[in-house]
Design a protein around this motif. Structure first.
Motif, PDB file in Angstrom:
ATOM      1  N   HIS A   1       0.814  -1.223   0.000  1.00  0.00           N
ATOM      2  CA  HIS A   1       0.000   0.000   0.000  1.00  0.00           C
ATOM      3  C   HIS A   1       0.847   1.273   0.000  1.00  0.00           C
ATOM      4  O   HIS A   1       0.300   2.375   0.119  1.00  0.00           O
ATOM      5  CB  HIS A   1      -0.893   0.023   1.238  1.00  0.00           C
ATOM      6  CG  HIS A   1      -1.893  -1.098   1.307  1.00  0.00           C
ATOM      7  ND1 HIS A   1      -2.939  -1.214   0.416  1.00  0.00           N
ATOM      8  CD2 HIS A   1      -2.009  -2.150   2.159  1.00  0.00           C
ATOM      9  CE1 HIS A   1      -3.660  -2.291   0.713  1.00  0.00           C
ATOM     10  NE2 HIS A   1      -3.114  -2.874   1.760  1.00  0.00           N
TER      11      HIS A   1
ATOM     12  N   ASN B   1      -5.881   1.594   7.542  1.00  0.00           N
ATOM     13  CA  ASN B   1      -6.700   0.451   7.951  1.00  0.00           C
ATOM     14  C   ASN B   1      -5.874  -0.827   8.017  1.00  0.00           C
ATOM     15  O   ASN B   1      -6.004  -1.614   8.967  1.00  0.00           O
ATOM     16  CB  ASN B   1      -7.863   0.271   6.964  1.00  0.00           C
ATOM     17  CG  ASN B   1      -9.086   1.089   7.313  1.00  0.00           C
ATOM     18  OD1 ASN B   1      -9.944   0.634   8.061  1.00  0.00           O
ATOM     19  ND2 ASN B   1      -9.163   2.304   6.793  1.00  0.00           N
ATOM     20  N   ALA B   2      -5.013  -1.034   7.011  1.00  0.00           N
ATOM     21  CA  ALA B   2      -4.198  -2.257   6.977  1.00  0.00           C
ATOM     22  C   ALA B   2      -3.211  -2.293   8.132  1.00  0.00           C
ATOM     23  O   ALA B   2      -2.999  -3.356   8.747  1.00  0.00           O
ATOM     24  CB  ALA B   2      -3.462  -2.342   5.645  1.00  0.00           C
TER      25      ALA B   2
ATOM     26  N   ASP C   1     -11.157   5.778   8.576  1.00  0.00           N
ATOM     27  CA  ASP C   1     -11.328   6.631   7.405  1.00  0.00           C
ATOM     28  C   ASP C   1     -11.489   8.093   7.820  1.00  0.00           C
ATOM     29  O   ASP C   1     -10.966   9.008   7.165  1.00  0.00           O
ATOM     30  CB  ASP C   1     -12.541   6.184   6.585  1.00  0.00           C
ATOM     31  CG  ASP C   1     -12.274   4.903   5.798  1.00  0.00           C
ATOM     32  OD1 ASP C   1     -11.087   4.511   5.683  1.00  0.00           O
ATOM     33  OD2 ASP C   1     -13.243   4.304   5.309  1.00  0.00           O
TER      34      ASP C   1
ATOM     35  N   ARG D   1      -3.364   4.671  -1.305  1.00  0.00           N
ATOM     36  CA  ARG D   1      -4.086   5.694  -0.543  1.00  0.00           C
ATOM     37  C   ARG D   1      -3.816   5.521   0.933  1.00  0.00           C
ATOM     38  O   ARG D   1      -3.777   4.406   1.448  1.00  0.00           O
ATOM     39  CB  ARG D   1      -5.591   5.605  -0.813  1.00  0.00           C
ATOM     40  CG  ARG D   1      -5.997   6.145  -2.146  1.00  0.00           C
ATOM     41  CD  ARG D   1      -7.444   5.872  -2.479  1.00  0.00           C
ATOM     42  NE  ARG D   1      -8.342   5.943  -1.340  1.00  0.00           N
ATOM     43  CZ  ARG D   1      -9.656   6.170  -1.445  1.00  0.00           C
ATOM     44  NH1 ARG D   1     -10.183   6.379  -2.638  1.00  0.00           N
ATOM     45  NH2 ARG D   1     -10.428   6.182  -0.375  1.00  0.00           N
TER      46      ARG D   1
ATOM     47  N   LYS E   1     -13.556   0.696  10.562  1.00  0.00           N
ATOM     48  CA  LYS E   1     -13.190   1.246   9.255  1.00  0.00           C
ATOM     49  C   LYS E   1     -13.670   2.690   9.115  1.00  0.00           C
ATOM     50  O   LYS E   1     -12.927   3.557   8.619  1.00  0.00           O
ATOM     51  CB  LYS E   1     -13.772   0.395   8.132  1.00  0.00           C
ATOM     52  CG  LYS E   1     -13.345   0.880   6.747  1.00  0.00           C
ATOM     53  CD  LYS E   1     -13.927   0.030   5.643  1.00  0.00           C
ATOM     54  CE  LYS E   1     -13.378   0.470   4.275  1.00  0.00           C
ATOM     55  NZ  LYS E   1     -13.585   1.905   3.994  1.00  0.00           N
TER      56      LYS E   1
ATOM     57  N   ASP F   1      -5.735   6.210   3.495  1.00  0.00           N
ATOM     58  CA  ASP F   1      -6.818   5.626   4.283  1.00  0.00           C
ATOM     59  C   ASP F   1      -6.782   4.099   4.234  1.00  0.00           C
ATOM     60  O   ASP F   1      -7.001   3.427   5.248  1.00  0.00           O
ATOM     61  CB  ASP F   1      -8.180   6.171   3.860  1.00  0.00           C
ATOM     62  CG  ASP F   1      -8.465   6.067   2.369  1.00  0.00           C
ATOM     63  OD1 ASP F   1      -7.677   5.428   1.637  1.00  0.00           O
ATOM     64  OD2 ASP F   1      -9.488   6.637   1.923  1.00  0.00           O
ATOM     65  N   THR F   2      -6.465   3.543   3.069  1.00  0.00           N
ATOM     66  CA  THR F   2      -6.340   2.081   2.944  1.00  0.00           C
ATOM     67  C   THR F   2      -5.132   1.578   3.729  1.00  0.00           C
ATOM     68  O   THR F   2      -5.203   0.547   4.425  1.00  0.00           O
ATOM     69  CB  THR F   2      -6.202   1.688   1.469  1.00  0.00           C
ATOM     70  OG1 THR F   2      -7.298   2.231   0.732  1.00  0.00           O
ATOM     71  CG2 THR F   2      -6.184   0.178   1.308  1.00  0.00           C
TER      72      THR F   2
END
Length: 566
Positions: free
Chosen positions: A226, A236-237, A338, A230, A334, A232-233
């Motif tokens: 990643h 989360n990861a 975000d 992005r 999530k 935001d992704t």
């Protein structure tokens, strides 16, 4: 080993060349070069005074059979030389801006990257191509991943091998560190590997074994996947990964006893920062939202989401609110992450951290504001922010404002010297020892003991011990003395661009090859002092420089502020 505080030459020290008095009076290497290293490197100024009678760097002990020959006393012609730099146009280099992009976004300048930039049609096209790594063949990544089993293994397999006594988790983590360094040396996806390391330091989980150790290699692979996507992704990861949960206690957090560590560091370090004004109640809600992500620590090590562990009830963090009524809290997690990823304070924090990493220790607020605006306008996409950073005037004028960290020094030195590393066959292999070389300078990658990640400013990496550590590693590699196994060095004669060349032209050729820039009067003078050779001396493969003293000349470039800096 000769250390600071000893101004006499020990009988165990590496022999120093005798420099004629007129040359000595001009100034010594330390007097000339140390003040240019960085304004914050005051210890270097101390060394300049302490060793003001010594014309070269102090070195670590080298076995007698490897010691370089004492250069002959320079001739009267050498003593009177004006040190006008020559030009060796046969070795092409990039313009200053292109060289800056290469030094900041790769493992360091080398001629192979120069050729890639030219083949791409210029630095902007090369950079744009690098920001789409899937379009670049990466055989080194896939090939080197198999050098150590755990780097591509499932975390449970890593723990099984630890339990069976095949490979303990600490060793597996160390091998991941080595793999990370190797990728930055040899991967064709240089910007991806640079950004993967950046995010691993931002979402810091130490490579120190412990509860997070088995999952740490997979964690690094996930962040890398990643690194140019992005934020935001990526957020989360990183936050929901078992390695992060084990490191900051979320893996054992329950609804009856929420662990606040990850909830707090998520706010303070990973996203909005303290300036956002969150409260202790916000921290508690943050911790409650993250409950449910569990790991069976010190037992099976299985990671899972357990609804029975998730705290339910209304939560509020800054401007985020949720009734949080479901026992499956993954959706609210999530939404919360975000929200944090798109928060203006997060944009400011990420923009500043990128500017500090790639521009200067003290970037302007105007640049940070611009990058933060780009970050939010592109839905937290990372690549547009990097493009905006590289296009900024502040970046263009930032040459000489960053210092390499210890592992970056090792990486850049391997690249500059053009050495090739093979798969490790033993603990004496170069692929293994390069991590100890980073330790010799100061610290290996991902070893910072606190959750905030390593510091990224010059003052943290400009101590006397760091500088002397760099000098030692440079000299050992310049002499091809260490490491010796599963590594191929260039021969001294291969540094000659043609069979016969004046010394001043050779200095320019080597400056272009190792530093990516032309020679200067100062650099030529230091090279003459280091070797006892005059600018007009003709060098062939039979000359003493090639036969015995090439390590002295190579360290003029490797110990140069333009190499230790980036």
């Amino acid at each position: 080993m000769v250390r600071s505080g000893c101004s006499r030459r020990s009988r165990h020290a590496v022999p120093m060349p005798e420099i004629p008095a007129p040359m000595m009076r001009t100034s010594t290497w330390w007097e000339v070069m140390a003040p240019r290293f960085t304004d914050r490197a005051r210890p270097c100024l101390y060394l300049a005074r302490t060793f003001s009678t010594v014309p070269l760097r102090l070195r670590s002990p080298v076995p007698m059979k490897h010691r370089t020959r004492e250069p002959r006393r320079a001739s009267k012609t050498t003593m009177a030389a004006s040190f006008v730099p020559a030009t060796y146009a046969g070795t092409r280099i990039l313009d200053a801006r292109s060289r800056l992009v290469v030094n900041r976004f790769t493992g360091g300048w080398n001629l192979a990257t120069r050729d890639e930039v030219k083949a791409a049609g210029g630095i902007d096209r090369w950079f744009a191509h690098q920001l789409s790594p899937s379009s670049i063949s990466d055989t080194f990544y896939t090939g080197s991943a198999s050098w150590w089993y755990a780097n591509k293994a499932d975390p449970l397999k890593v723990w099984e091998r630890d339990d069976a006594g095949i490979e303990n988790v600490w060793a597996a983590n160390a091998n991941y560190q080595r793999w990370s360094m190797l990728r930055r040396m040899y991967s064709k996806r240089q910007v991806l590997e640079t950004m993967a390391a950046f995010w691993e330091h931002h979402f810091h989980v130490p490579t120190a074994g412990g509860p997070s150790g088995g999952h740490r290699m997979e964690y690094g692979r996930v962040l890398r996947s990643h690194a140019l996507g992005r934020f935001d992704t990526l957020l989360n990861a990183a936050i929901t990964h078992p390695a992060m949960g084990c490191y900051l206690g979320n893996a054992s957090s329950t609804k009856s006893a929420p662990n606040e560590n990850l909830g707090r560091e998520l706010l303070e370090l990973h996203t909005v920062g303290r300036a956002a004004g969150y409260t202790e109640d916000d921290v508690k809600s943050s911790a409650r939202i993250l409950t449910g992500y569990r790991v069976d620590v010190w037992n099976t090590w299985v990671a899972s989401y357990q609804p029975s562990s998730h705290w339910t009830g209304a939560v509020k963090v800054l401007g985020f609110t949720s009734p949080n009524t479901s026992s499956d809290g993954r959706a609210v997690t999530k939404a919360y992450l975000d929200y944090l990823a798109h928060h203006p304070s997060t944009a400011q924090r990420i923009a500043r951290k990128l500017a500090v990493r790639f521009v200067s220790d003290n970037p302007s607020q105007a640049l940070v504001d611009h990058l933060a605006t780009v970050f939010l306008a592109n839905d937290t996409a990372i690549a547009p922010v990097l493009k905006a950073l590289v296009a900024s005037q502040e970046f263009r004028s930032s040459a000489g404002k960053k210092v390499r960290t210890p592992e970056e020094d090792v990486i850049a030195t391997y690249r500059a010297l053009g050495v090739k590393v093979g798969s490790p066959k033993s603990n004496s292999s170069a692929a293994v020892l390069m991590l100890w070389q980073a330790h010799q300078i100061g610290q290996g990658p991902f070893e910072w003991p606190r959750p905030d990640g390593r510091p990224d400013y010059a003052g943290a990496w400009s101590s006397v011990s760091r500088v002397l550590g760099s000098f030692a590693v440079h000299y050992e590699m310049a002499g091809t003395w260490w490491p010796k196994v599963d590594i191929t060095y260039k021969s001294p004669a291969s540094w000659l661009p043609k069979s016969s060349i004046r010394f001043d032209a050779l200095v320019d050729h080597m400056s272009r090859t190792i530093l990516g820039r032309t020679s200067t009067s100062l650099l030529l003078r230091v090279a003459c002092q280091a070797t006892g050779i005059g600018p007009a001396t003709v060098i062939t493969k039979e000359h003493a420089l090639i036969r015995w003293n090439m390590p002295r000349l190579l360290t003029v470039f490797l110990d140069n502020p333009n190499h230790i800096g980036r």
